[in-house]
Write a protein that holds these residues in place. Structure first.
Motif, PDB file in Angstrom:
ATOM      1  N   LEU A  38      14.226 -16.899 -57.899  1.00 41.21           N
ATOM      2  CA  LEU A  38      14.323 -17.005 -56.448  1.00 41.21           C
ATOM      3  C   LEU A  38      12.940 -17.057 -55.814  1.00 41.21           C
ATOM      4  N   LEU A  39      12.898 -17.570 -54.586  1.00 40.38           N
ATOM      5  CA  LEU A  39      11.630 -17.769 -53.871  1.00 40.38           C
ATOM      6  C   LEU A  39      11.864 -17.619 -52.373  1.00 40.38           C
ATOM      7  N   GLY A  40      10.904 -17.029 -51.671  1.00 36.17           N
ATOM      8  CA  GLY A  40      10.926 -17.008 -50.204  1.00 36.17           C
ATOM      9  C   GLY A  40      12.113 -16.258 -49.626  1.00 36.17           C
ATOM     10  N   ASP A  41      12.684 -16.813 -48.543  1.00 39.28           N
ATOM     11  CA  ASP A  41      13.777 -16.142 -47.838  1.00 39.28           C
ATOM     12  C   ASP A  41      15.028 -15.992 -48.679  1.00 39.28           C
ATOM     13  N   ALA A  42      15.130 -16.690 -49.781  1.00 41.96           N
ATOM     14  CA  ALA A  42      16.290 -16.531 -50.651  1.00 41.96           C
ATOM     15  C   ALA A  42      16.314 -15.155 -51.307  1.00 41.96           C
ATOM     16  N   ILE A  43      15.166 -14.482 -51.377  1.00 43.97           N
ATOM     17  CA  ILE A  43      15.101 -13.165 -52.003  1.00 43.97           C
ATOM     18  C   ILE A  43      14.588 -12.089 -51.047  1.00 43.97           C
ATOM     19  N   HIS A  44      13.619 -12.404 -50.188  1.00 46.14           N
ATOM     20  CA  HIS A  44      13.050 -11.357 -49.332  1.00 46.14           C
ATOM     21  C   HIS A  44      12.886 -11.832 -47.878  1.00 46.14           C
ATOM     22  N   PRO A  45      13.981 -12.187 -47.193  1.00 45.26           N
ATOM     23  CA  PRO A  45      13.851 -12.522 -45.768  1.00 45.26           C
ATOM     24  C   PRO A  45      13.341 -11.320 -44.988  1.00 45.26           C
ATOM     25  N   MET A  46      12.667 -11.592 -43.889  1.00 42.07           N
ATOM     26  CA  MET A  46      12.056 -10.510 -43.119  1.00 42.07           C
ATOM     27  C   MET A  46      11.975 -10.898 -41.653  1.00 42.07           C
ATOM     28  N   PRO A  47      11.883  -9.908 -40.756  1.00 41.11           N
ATOM     29  CA  PRO A  47      11.684 -10.221 -39.344  1.00 41.11           C
ATOM     30  C   PRO A  47      10.360 -10.947 -39.136  1.00 41.11           C
ATOM     31  N   PRO A  48      10.235 -11.700 -38.039  1.00 41.37           N
ATOM     32  CA  PRO A  48       9.009 -12.460 -37.808  1.00 41.37           C
ATOM     33  C   PRO A  48       7.866 -11.613 -37.242  1.00 41.37           C
ATOM     34  N   SER A  49       8.073 -10.307 -37.114  1.00 42.09           N
ATOM     35  CA  SER A  49       7.143  -9.448 -36.377  1.00 42.09           C
ATOM     36  C   SER A  49       5.758  -9.344 -36.992  1.00 42.09           C
ATOM     37  N   ALA A  50       5.608  -9.541 -38.296  1.00 39.26           N
ATOM     38  CA  ALA A  50       4.284  -9.477 -38.919  1.00 39.26           C
ATOM     39  C   ALA A  50       3.763 -10.858 -39.294  1.00 39.26           C
ATOM     40  N   GLY A  51       4.521 -11.901 -38.970  1.00 40.82           N
ATOM     41  CA  GLY A  51       4.080 -13.260 -39.286  1.00 40.82           C
ATOM     42  C   GLY A  51       3.917 -13.503 -40.777  1.00 40.82           C
ATOM     43  N   GLN A  52       4.789 -12.885 -41.594  1.00 40.35           N
ATOM     44  CA  GLN A  52       4.588 -12.940 -43.042  1.00 40.35           C
ATOM     45  C   GLN A  52       5.559 -13.860 -43.767  1.00 40.35           C
ATOM     46  N   GLY A  53       6.620 -14.341 -43.122  1.00 38.76           N
ATOM     47  CA  GLY A  53       7.653 -15.080 -43.843  1.00 38.76           C
ATOM     48  C   GLY A  53       7.146 -16.307 -44.565  1.00 38.76           C
ATOM     49  N   ALA A  54       6.533 -17.244 -43.841  1.00 35.95           N
ATOM     50  CA  ALA A  54       6.029 -18.463 -44.462  1.00 35.95           C
ATOM     51  C   ALA A  54       4.889 -18.156 -45.429  1.00 35.95           C
ATOM     52  N   ASN A  55       4.024 -17.226 -45.056  1.00 33.86           N
ATOM     53  CA  ASN A  55       2.905 -16.886 -45.931  1.00 33.86           C
ATOM     54  C   ASN A  55       3.388 -16.354 -47.272  1.00 33.86           C
TER      55      ASN A  55
END
Length: 388
Positions: A315-332
């Motif tokens: 798995l990769l990215g939001d498929a395993i560890h989705p997160m709120p946008p509050s720290a700006g970390q999702g895409a990174n």
């Protein structure tokens, strides 16, 4: 030859979002046979989101996977993102500062996705939704599609987002939590007046019961013209600079507005009533919003999971560890995942590692940094949400 000898390895990626495409670009550079399967009908079939911020790690990971010939175009179609993060009230009077951020880069998700599609051609198949998989005794994995067809490869990577079908089968006990309330995303063409609302990295507006997050997407060069000059084979959308805003709604207000998401004109009128009496620049920002690029946002996060035992599926990215946008970390974090997995699979392609060990090494590191990013995002969420 098999992947054990570093040849003829086939990697299948479920999902043509920015994380899956970043991985595909890196694998293609490494000579890996990669195929991406996307449930959407085409690259332009739906709204793609808004401005995202890239930190130094995320940008480095993206550049690592992207062909060097596209680095100049990437630089041209991003924008500066640095300076103070300020919190103001609905009249734009400063409440506090959250600290300066230096070295960030702003990018538009839709523009970036088109850039990441460059050169992949028919390796990306649209209208092919992965709904499940079967691991076979010979060490291969079969991806099953919604139309009843299938494909066979050595590894299936679930990069199919927060609703991942791959995750549901691989980790049926994994829990994704939906937070109370909702958000509405909007964007408004950038003018000198609106640019003044975000003099630094970003601005948070705390009004009575409602919060608004503001961020500037100011392209260094217009994307379509930059592509024509720097990489004529790449076609980018004719997107203009804009100010991205997110309205965080408390639970009592959220359902009614989100239910009207397809009627943005009505939603906008309701928002205008909600912020009546706010600073005129904020009111006008909502009034002039781009109807075609606004949408609801449900805020979710994943609870940590232990390593599940390496398989021919990962798995990769939001498929395993989705997160709120509050720290700006999702895409990174998704780009870090992609670069890390690409390095592991490149070693397999070169005959320097065996596939199971390489995938396990990726997974353990990905789980560590991915869920650390989830925790940071949750910790910072109160700075951006309205007081109850």
């Amino acid at each position: 030859m098999t992947d054990r000898e570093g040849r003829d390895m086939k990697v299948m990626v479920a999902g043509a979002g920015i994380g899956g495409l970043c991985l595909a670009q890196g694998l293609l550079r490494a000579g890996v046979d990669v195929r991406v399967y996307e449930r959407e009908a085409g690259a332009q079939s739906r709204y793609q989101g808004f401005r995202i911020g890239l930190n130094a790690q995320g940008l480095a990971a993206l550049r690592e996977c992207l062909p060097p010939r596209l680095h100049g175009l990437l630089d041209a179609v991003t924008g500066p993102m640095s300076g103070e993060r300020r919190v103001v009230d609905q009249h734009l009077d400063e409440l506090r500062l959250l600290g300066a951020v230096d070295g960030g880069t702003a990018t538009d998700r839709h523009v970036l996705r088109q850039l990441l599609l460059a050169g992949l051609g028919d390796r990306v198949e649209f209208g092919r939704a992965v709904v499940g998989y079967t691991e076979q005794e010979d060490g291969t994995v079969v991806a099953h599609f919604s139309d009843g067809s299938s494909a066979v490869g050595d590894l299936l990577v679930g990069a199919d987002g927060v609703g991942s079908a791959v995750r549901r089968q691989l980790l049926p006990e994994a829990e994704v939590v939906t937070l109370p309330g909702n958000a509405l995303l909007g964007r408004t063409p950038l003018t000198e007046r609106f640019a003044a609302l975000v003099p630094g990295f970003g601005t948070v507006v705390h009004g009575p019961g409602v919060s608004m997050l503001l961020g500037r997407m100011e392209f260094r060069r217009p994307p379509r013209r930059a592509a024509a000059d720097l990489a004529p084979d790449v076609e980018l959308p004719d997107t203009g600079s804009y100010l991205r805003w997110v309205v965080m709604l408390p639970e009592p207000l959220a359902p009614a507005l989100v239910a009207l998401a397809d009627d943005w004109a009505t939603v906008r009128d309701r928002l205008l009533a909600l912020i009546d009496g706010w600073h005129p620049d904020l009111v006008e920002l909502v009034r002039q919003s781009d109807v075609g690029n606004s949408s609801p946002l449900t805020v979710r996060y994943a609870k940590p999971v232990p390593h599940w035992g390496t398989r021919r599926v990962t798995l990769l990215g939001d498929a395993i560890h989705p997160m709120p946008p509050s720290a700006g970390q999702g895409a990174n974090t998704a780009f870090r995942d992609a670069a890390l997995l690409c390095r592991s699979l490149t070693a397999v392609q070169r005959g320097e590692a065996e596939l199971p060990a390489a995938v396990e090494a990726y997974e353990r590191r990905m789980l560590d940094h991915g869920f650390a990013a989830v925790a940071e995002s949750l910790e910072r969420l109160p700075d951006f949400t309205p007081a109850r």
